[in-house]
Design a protein around this motif. Structure first.
Motif, PDB file in Angstrom:
ATOM      1  N   ARG A 131      14.284  50.831  76.412  1.00 42.63           N
ATOM      2  CA  ARG A 131      14.152  52.162  76.987  1.00 42.63           C
ATOM      3  C   ARG A 131      15.302  52.387  77.957  1.00 42.63           C
ATOM      4  N   ASN A 168      16.018  53.854  81.212  1.00 45.78           N
ATOM      5  CA  ASN A 168      15.036  54.205  82.226  1.00 45.78           C
ATOM      6  C   ASN A 168      15.598  54.999  83.391  1.00 45.78           C
ATOM      7  N   ALA A 193      13.611  56.625  74.898  1.00 42.38           N
ATOM      8  CA  ALA A 193      13.064  55.418  74.288  1.00 42.38           C
ATOM      9  C   ALA A 193      14.055  54.786  73.323  1.00 42.38           C
ATOM     10  N   CYS A 194      14.003  53.471  73.161  1.00 45.62           N
ATOM     11  CA  CYS A 194      14.787  52.801  72.125  1.00 45.62           C
ATOM     12  C   CYS A 194      13.822  51.957  71.307  1.00 45.62           C
ATOM     13  N   GLY A 241      13.971  59.450  80.982  1.00 40.76           N
ATOM     14  CA  GLY A 241      14.161  58.290  80.137  1.00 40.76           C
ATOM     15  C   GLY A 241      14.279  58.618  78.664  1.00 40.76           C
ATOM     16  N   THR A 251      20.035  53.177  74.301  1.00 43.48           N
ATOM     17  CA  THR A 251      20.438  52.933  75.688  1.00 43.48           C
ATOM     18  C   THR A 251      21.959  52.908  75.829  1.00 43.48           C
TER      19      THR A 251
END
Lengths: 611, 475
Positions: free
Chosen positions: A339, A341, A347-348, A345, A367
């Protein structure tokens, strides 16, 4: 003076004599001479327009994509129509008797306005119907037949590309003075773009007729006839076999499949699915309403018109810009905890960490691109976010995004690319930062690209930094056309920076199992396919499945973009379909038969309709 | 300048004729290029819409000529205008655009202009200026050379532009020169030979002899000073000659004898000739013998033209001569046009098919439908009544201008009037003659009626300069 007056009088007398000769001559022409009396019964001269055959449309290997067939239009001259056996006429042409009666009454009412013009009564009658009609023609004064060429299509492929032909309507006639009612014109696709080359020139024949409506003979043995000049042929860049194969792969899926030859910009395949069936194309008028009302919009050419979010394939562009701007180097590594952050944020997905540039492409790490993108926008080189964004936008545009590429395809649209104004409106002037527009890092948000744009991106990377505007026509055997499609359009990214990105694309497809590579399903041994998957979130339900690729890695022959709506991960549908297309093109035969079967049978239309 | 009350003396009949012709032209063009997609007569994308603009702008020109241009300018500037028009004629060869194979058009934006149209006025001004100068003598060699040069320089350049038709119009000046003192024999012999040649080529010896005999009667009448009587005789004789071939169809007279139509004509005119011969012997007037000799010589000319042209010459030689004369340059196109034209006119009948009801002139297949062949549309839609009316209007204008010209005190004005009348006549004669098949196809417009700005503007200018000059009579 008297002498002068006599001269004047002689001149006046001369003029009177000439005028008298004229009057006598006119008297003989207009009143005495019956030869020139043209009445409804013996309107001796009849002009019959000779329509030219339309130029053929050939594929890149000179196979016929669009050829010609003969059909007949039955024309009516209302002034000359006598009492007739309507039932018989209806039997010949398979018409509804009530409708025909109505039509005939209407013509009768308007016969003075129409005068001696012939207007089409039955369009595109078959040769058999025409033969039947000719046998009984003497029974139908005021009716006559004109041969027309209509299209036939040896391959069941490329209907959307070729486009359809229709009769020129009122609006078209108004805008194009060279056309007359009843002329056929290309309304979409190649037929429209290259109308001026393939239409040919009309001619006419002059006939003498007797009172029984039988054509007695051609006037002066056709000495004054004008031959129609057939249209010139067009060689398209399409590969008929590949196009047909691509359409089979895309069967029962919504989306597009585009293949380009990178070195020339020639479009090899352009599928928009669902499309039009060629069997309906020649007689489009009969199917037009059905096609327009189809909820899947077969007339809408998604490949060049639909602006989609590109999803992760856009990371390639951001990677190249980041390298060019010097905010990352090929060795730069970032770690990913599944993620990004910062702020809300991003998400990954789980993958080995940390990654360098090549690995970030291979595993499609979100990211990595969030960090790199923010560094591009917030680059201290530029004074403000606005300036950084403008620089980024300029570089994205150099890949052809956010505008029409300028292809010869008539309905092309430009997709969209946000500007600083866009964000000023959303967030307020100077109220937005790199984090506000972080979606762009992974090809989401306010960006829209057509599948053609994505195929062009694949071709640009294959060419290591330039593209030639994609086009569907190579040329014409007898005319020089399309010289504008030779110029290389360079991106603002240096050629050397493409190397690492291509390495990443190569590994994404060709890595061993368990390496985290996203597109292993696209691998074909020996073809060195380089690709990048995308899984585009969209407001219309399930994610779109996206894949762009080219092959072979060195000296690429084909670049492909596959965009399949609501089909989930890029690797599930788009990657295998694109790779099958490449396999077909480069190897001519498919070894992965099971995968082929799976792809062709897959029916994903339900995914869209269910939403 | 002229005082206000003198404008009342403007020649209104001429202006009325002018307006009638302009209007006829406009609606005929509308009819000729009419199609349902553009049914408004003021649609500017179409020729009829454009013609409306030409007509309105012509009115402006006419207005300016009458009210604001000092007529003294024409005399003082005659030579400068002539020189300027020669320069324009030369310039158009190099800077003009090619239309239908001739380099005679300037194109400025959407407007096309043909200097050959305007140079007729310039030539007229130069001739009027020269001939009205005090020391000038037309019958001197020097005078003839000067006049010849003024006419032939523009003619030569126009021929270089491949506009043979327009060049032919300059022949009209011979009528004016005849009035100003040229011998009548030059005129008569020249016209007769050319006319017979053309008539024989474009129709048949039958028509040529018919014309010749009619001319003979007229000549006799004029020379004896009993023109009215002879015209009356001609009026009776013409139909008889015309229908003479039908005598063969009357069983009472000829049974079943078949003779060529020329023979029937010969039988018909024989009594007239015998009468003439007797009166020639009786009266011993040399003039009667002259007429007889001319007639016989002409008959020989007619048959020799026919014979030489049809039998002796090879095809390519024929077409070369035709090309040289500007006749049937494109045999296929020209023959086709005339045929279509005659069908169209013939189909009009007595009162025509009515406005917009023509069928033969509706097709786009015949080119020049709204320019050189506009008379067809009139013939088809308004019939014999319409065509006779138009011919009457032209005849009226030609005669009225001649009469007005003769009344001028100023020689310059008279020469100007005669030139105008002659040129109007030439256009009328060649254009209508062509559409009804008694003249070869020579592409020149019908004044005030044919589509086109250059032609309408030039003729308007020409006519209204004369109308303005005519006002000076009342000073």
């Amino acid at each position: 003076m008297a002498f002068d007056l006599r001269k004047k009088n002689r001149l006046i007398l001369g003029a009177i004599v000439i005028a008298t000769i004229f009057i006598v001559r006119l008297f003989s022409l207009q009143i005495m001479n019956q030869e020139y009396k043209v009445t409804a019964e013996n309107n001796a001269y009849r002009y019959v327009i000779r329509y030219p055959a339309r130029g053929l449309i050939l594929d890149r290997n000179r196979k016929i994509l669009a050829g010609n067939d003969t059909a007949y239009d039955i024309m009516i001259t209302p002034y000359e129509v006598k009492a007739l056996d309507t039932a018989d006429l209806c039997r010949i042409f398979d018409l509804d008797i009530v409708e025909v009666r109505e039509k005939l009454n209407e013509y009768r009412r308007n016969r003075r306005r129409i005068g001696y013009q012939s207007i089409p009564f039955v369009k595109q009658a078959t040769s058999r119907q025409y033969a039947l009609f000719m046998e009984k023609a003497y029974k139908f004064p005021g009716f006559s037949g004109v041969s027309r060429t209509i299209r036939n299509y040896p391959y069941n492929a490329g209907a959307n590309l070729l486009g359809y032909i229709a009769e020129a309507d009122t609006a078209y006639l108004r805008a194009n003075p060279g056309y007359r009612r009843g002329d056929y014109v290309g309304r979409t696709g190649i037929e429209q773009s290259y109308e001026h080359i393939i239409k040919g020139e009309k001619g006419y024949s002059i006939f003498l007729r007797d009172v029984h409506n039988k054509v007695k003979s051609s006037f002066e043995d056709g000495k004054y006839d004008l031959e129609a000049i057939p249209g010139k042929s067009i060689i398209s860049s399409i590969d008929a076999e590949l196009q047909q194969y691509g359409e089979m792969l895309m069967n029962n899926k919504i989306g597009s499949l585009v293949a380009i030859e990178p070195s020339t910009g020639e479009i090899l395949t352009l599928v928009s699915s669902p499309g039009i069936d060629v069997t309906k194309l020649a007689t489009i008028n009969r199917h037009y309403n059905e096609l327009v009302n189809d909820p899947l919009k077969p007339l809408f050419n998604r490949a060049v018109m639909s602006p989609y979010p590109p999803g992760s394939v856009f990371k390639l562009v951001n990677a190249l810009i980041a390298l060019e701007e010097g905010v990352i180097e090929s060795g730069t590594k970032y770690s990913c905890s599944g993620r990004y952050n910062v702020g809300r944020g991003v998400a990954c997905h789980p993958h080995p960490s940390p990654t360098d540039l090549t690995q970030s492409i291979m595993m499609s790490c979100n990211t990595y691109y969030c960090i790199a993108f923010r560094d591009i926008i917030d680059n201290p080189k530029y004074k403000s976010v606005t300036e950084g964004f403008s620089r980024w936008k300029e570089m994205v545009e150099s890949f052809g995004f956010g505008k029409k590429l300028g292809t010869d395809f008539p309905s092309e649209l430009g997709g969209n690319l946000p500007s600083t104004d866009t964000y000023d409106k959303i967030h307020g002037k100077n109220r937005w930062r790199s984090l506000s527009i972080i979606s762009l890092a992974i090809g989401q948000g306010e960006i829209g690209t057509t599948p053609l744009h994505l195929a062009n991106l694949a071709a640009t990377i294959a060419n290591r930094g330039y593209y030639i505007v994609p086009h569907i026509v190579k040329g014409s055997p007898d005319t020089l056309i399309n010289t504008q499609y030779r110029e290389r359009n360079y991106t603002l990214v240096d050629t050397n920076n493409f190397k690492k990105v291509i390495e990443g694309m190569y590994l994404a497809v060709n890595s061993p199992p368990g390496s985290g590579a996203t597109a292993r399903r696209a691998a074909v041994p020996g073809l060195d396919i380089c690709g990048k998957t995308g899984t585009a979130q969209n407001p219309h339900g399930r994610d779109h499945s996206v894949f762009i690729c080219f092959a072979p890695r060195d000296n690429p022959k084909i670049a492909v973009a596959a965009y399949i709506e609501n089909a989930g991960f890029g690797a599930t549908w788009a990657a295998p379909i694109a790779s099958l297309l490449i396999e077909k093109y480069l190897n001519k035969e498919i070894k992965r038969l099971q995968l082929e079967e799976e792809m062709m049978q897959g029916n994903l239309i339900g995914n869209t309709l269910r939403r | 300048m002229i005082r206000a009350n003198e404008y009342k003396k403007i020649d209104w009949p001429l202006i009325l004729c002018y307006l009638i012709l302009c209007f006829t032209g406009w609606i005929s063009i509308f009819s000729a290029v009419y199609d349902q997609e553009h049914s408004q007569i003021l649609d500017m994308s179409q020729r009829y819409g454009m013609q409306f603009i030409w007509i309105v702008s012509s009115f402006v020109i006419a207005f300016l000529v009458i009210f604001s241009v000092n007529p003294k300018l024409y005399t003082t500037l005659a030579w400068i205008i002539y020189g300027g028009s020669i320069l324009l004629l030369i310039a158009v060869i190099f800077f003009g655009i090619e239309v239908n194979g001739s380099n005679s058009w300037f194109e400025i934006g959407p407007v096309r202009f043909q200097p050959a149209e305007a140079s007729k006025i310039a030539t007229t001004l130069a001739l009027a200026s020269l001939l009205s100068s005090y020391s000038f003598r037309l019958k001197s060699t020097q005078g003839l050379i000067k006049v010849g040069l003024i006419i032939l320089v523009p003619v030569a350049i126009i021929i270089l532009q491949k506009e043979t038709g327009s060049a032919l119009i300059y022949g009209a000046f011979i009528f004016m020169l005849y009035r100003e003192g040229l011998s009548g024999w030059v005129l008569t012999l020249g016209i007769l030979a050319i006319a017979l040649f053309l008539i024989t080529l474009s129709s048949s010896p039958f028509f040529a002899i018919l014309t010749l005999f009619s001319l003979m009667i007229i000549a006799r009448g004029v020379l004896c000073g009993r023109a009215v009587l002879h015209l009356f005789i001609l009026a009776l004789y013409l139909p008889l000659m015309f229908f003479s071939p039908m005598l063969g169809n009357l069983p009472l007279i000829a049974g079943n004898i078949t003779l060529p139509q020329e023979a029937w004509l010969a039988i018909t005119i024989a009594p007239g000739l015998i009468y003439h011969l007797i009166s020639a012997i009786k009266s011993r007037l040399i003039i009667h013998w002259n007429i007889l000799v001319c007639f016989i010589a002409s008959v020989f000319l007619i048959f020799s033209v026919e014979l030489v042209f049809e039998k002796v010459l090879q095809n390519h030689q024929k077409s070369r001569i035709e090309n040289l004369l500007g006749i049937n340059v494109d045999l296929k196109g020209a023959g086709y046009n005339v045929h279509q034209s005659m069908i169209a006119i013939g189909s009009g009948g007595f009162s025509g098919k009515g406005f917009l009801q023509g069928t033969q002139t509706k097709f786009n297949f015949v080119p020049e439908q709204s320019t050189d062949f506009i008379f067809c549309t009139i013939g088809e839609e308004w019939g014999f009544l319409g065509t006779s009316f138009i011919i009457f209007i032209y005849l009226f204008m030609i005669i009225r201008i001649l009469n007005l010209a003769e009344k001028q005190k100023d020689v310059f004005n008279r020469i100007f009037g005669y030139s105008l009348s002659s040129i109007l006549f030439m256009h009328f004669f060649i254009n209508i003659g062509m559409t009804i098949g008694i003249m070869p196809v020579i592409g020149i417009p019908l004044p005030f009626v044919s589509y086109g700005g250059s032609s309408l503007w030039s003729f308007t200018l020409f006519l209204f300069i004369f109308i303005r000059l005519d006002l000076n009579r009342w000073k």
